[in-house]
Design a protein around this motif. Structure first.
Motif, PDB file in Angstrom:
ATOM      1  N   GLU A  46     -52.010  43.551   9.368  1.00 17.62           N
ATOM      2  CA  GLU A  46     -52.430  42.236   8.883  1.00 17.62           C
ATOM      3  C   GLU A  46     -52.097  41.151   9.898  1.00 17.62           C
ATOM      4  N   PHE A  47     -50.904  41.192  10.471  1.00 21.21           N
ATOM      5  CA  PHE A  47     -50.484  40.196  11.455  1.00 21.21           C
ATOM      6  C   PHE A  47     -51.391  40.224  12.687  1.00 21.21           C
ATOM      7  N   GLN A  48     -51.657  41.415  13.207  1.00 21.48           N
ATOM      8  CA  GLN A  48     -52.472  41.512  14.422  1.00 21.48           C
ATOM      9  C   GLN A  48     -53.906  41.040  14.176  1.00 21.48           C
ATOM     10  N   VAL A  49     -54.475  41.375  13.029  1.00 26.31           N
ATOM     11  CA  VAL A  49     -55.833  40.912  12.715  1.00 26.31           C
ATOM     12  C   VAL A  49     -55.833  39.397  12.525  1.00 26.31           C
ATOM     13  N   ARG A  50     -54.870  38.889  11.762  1.00 32.14           N
ATOM     14  CA  ARG A  50     -54.798  37.442  11.486  1.00 32.14           C
ATOM     15  C   ARG A  50     -54.633  36.624  12.763  1.00 32.14           C
ATOM     16  N   THR A  51     -53.822  37.093  13.703  1.00 33.77           N
ATOM     17  CA  THR A  51     -53.607  36.326  14.935  1.00 33.77           C
ATOM     18  C   THR A  51     -54.825  36.351  15.852  1.00 33.77           C
ATOM     19  N   GLN A  52     -55.702  37.334  15.683  1.00 32.36           N
ATOM     20  CA  GLN A  52     -56.909  37.395  16.502  1.00 32.36           C
ATOM     21  C   GLN A  52     -58.092  36.681  15.852  1.00 32.36           C
ATOM     22  N   ASP A  53     -58.125  36.640  14.518  1.00 31.07           N
ATOM     23  CA  ASP A  53     -59.196  35.942  13.810  1.00 31.07           C
ATOM     24  C   ASP A  53     -58.731  35.632  12.395  1.00 31.07           C
ATOM     25  N   SER A  54     -58.220  34.429  12.207  1.00 25.66           N
ATOM     26  CA  SER A  54     -57.666  34.068  10.901  1.00 25.66           C
ATOM     27  C   SER A  54     -58.739  33.823   9.846  1.00 25.66           C
ATOM     28  N   SER A  55     -60.011  33.804  10.243  1.00 27.40           N
ATOM     29  CA  SER A  55     -61.064  33.523   9.266  1.00 27.40           C
ATOM     30  C   SER A  55     -61.476  34.746   8.459  1.00 27.40           C
ATOM     31  N   SER A  60     -54.954  44.038   0.910  1.00 24.72           N
ATOM     32  CA  SER A  60     -54.113  45.228   0.852  1.00 24.72           C
ATOM     33  C   SER A  60     -54.016  45.693  -0.592  1.00 24.72           C
ATOM     34  N   ASP A  61     -54.304  46.968  -0.800  1.00 23.54           N
ATOM     35  CA  ASP A  61     -54.256  47.579  -2.131  1.00 23.54           C
ATOM     36  C   ASP A  61     -55.127  46.853  -3.151  1.00 23.54           C
ATOM     37  N   VAL A  62     -56.285  46.391  -2.700  1.00 20.65           N
ATOM     38  CA  VAL A  62     -57.271  45.749  -3.568  1.00 20.65           C
ATOM     39  C   VAL A  62     -58.518  46.639  -3.571  1.00 20.65           C
ATOM     40  N   ARG A  63     -58.967  46.994  -4.750  1.00 20.34           N
ATOM     41  CA  ARG A  63     -60.130  47.880  -4.845  1.00 20.34           C
ATOM     42  C   ARG A  63     -61.379  47.236  -4.254  1.00 20.34           C
TER      43      ARG A  63
END
Length: 164
Positions: A46-55, A60-63
């Motif tokens: 989550e951190f790595q994705v968010r820092t590359q594109d916060s949009s 997580s654990d959502v159907r």
């Protein structure tokens, strides 16, 4: 042993207490607590994705919605375009973190489910072994390309550079 989709549908529809997850292992429904290593991998993704594109949407654990499934799987981590419905067809990628109780489901059952639903890239991370596998290019109920790596390797997935 073949796991029937109807059985999976029922198992994933069961409520689980906070901090626990429900998976299918062969012909058994297993409820187990998530271990710290499991959460660490999810938080790091989550951190790595968010820092590359916060949009982008990060869940997580959502159907996710999959046509024909009343209770589809809830991926450990999934990324969707900003504003997109949480449908399998909209995912940028899905990741599952392997545990002892989910190994068969993560490497086989969910791989077939995600491929048949059109999830373009599916990452499986095994914190115990330090290995990961990226499945891409879904056709029917399988992926045509497989890339393996180990802890410390980077992987390009859905336009993101992820260091595992």
């Amino acid at each position: 042993m073949v796991v029937h989709y109807e059985f999976l549908d029922q198992a994933y529809g069961l409520p689980a207490p906070e901090g626990y997850r429900i998976d299918v292992k062969g012909d058994q429904i297993v409820m187990s607590p998530q271990r710290p290593a499991h959460w660490h991998v999810i938080r790091e993704l989550e951190f790595q994705v968010r820092t590359q594109d916060s949009s982008v949407q990060r869940e997580s654990d959502v159907r996710m919605r999959i046509p024909g499934w009343e209770y589809p799987p809830a991926p450990d981590f999934a990324v969707y375009p900003a504003g997109a419905a949480l449908d399998a067809a909209n995912t940028l990628f899905v990741a599952e973190v392997v545990s002892d109780s989910s190994r068969e489901a993560d490497y086989a059952t969910k791989r077939r489910i995600y491929a048949s639903a059109g999830v373009p890239e599916y990452l499986v991370v095994d914190p115990e072994s330090g290995m990961w596998t990226l499945f891409t290019d879904p056709v029917d109920d399988s992926y045509t390309k497989i890339q393996d790596g180990s802890r410390g390797d980077s992987v390009q997935i859905a336009g993101f550079t992820i260091n595992l």
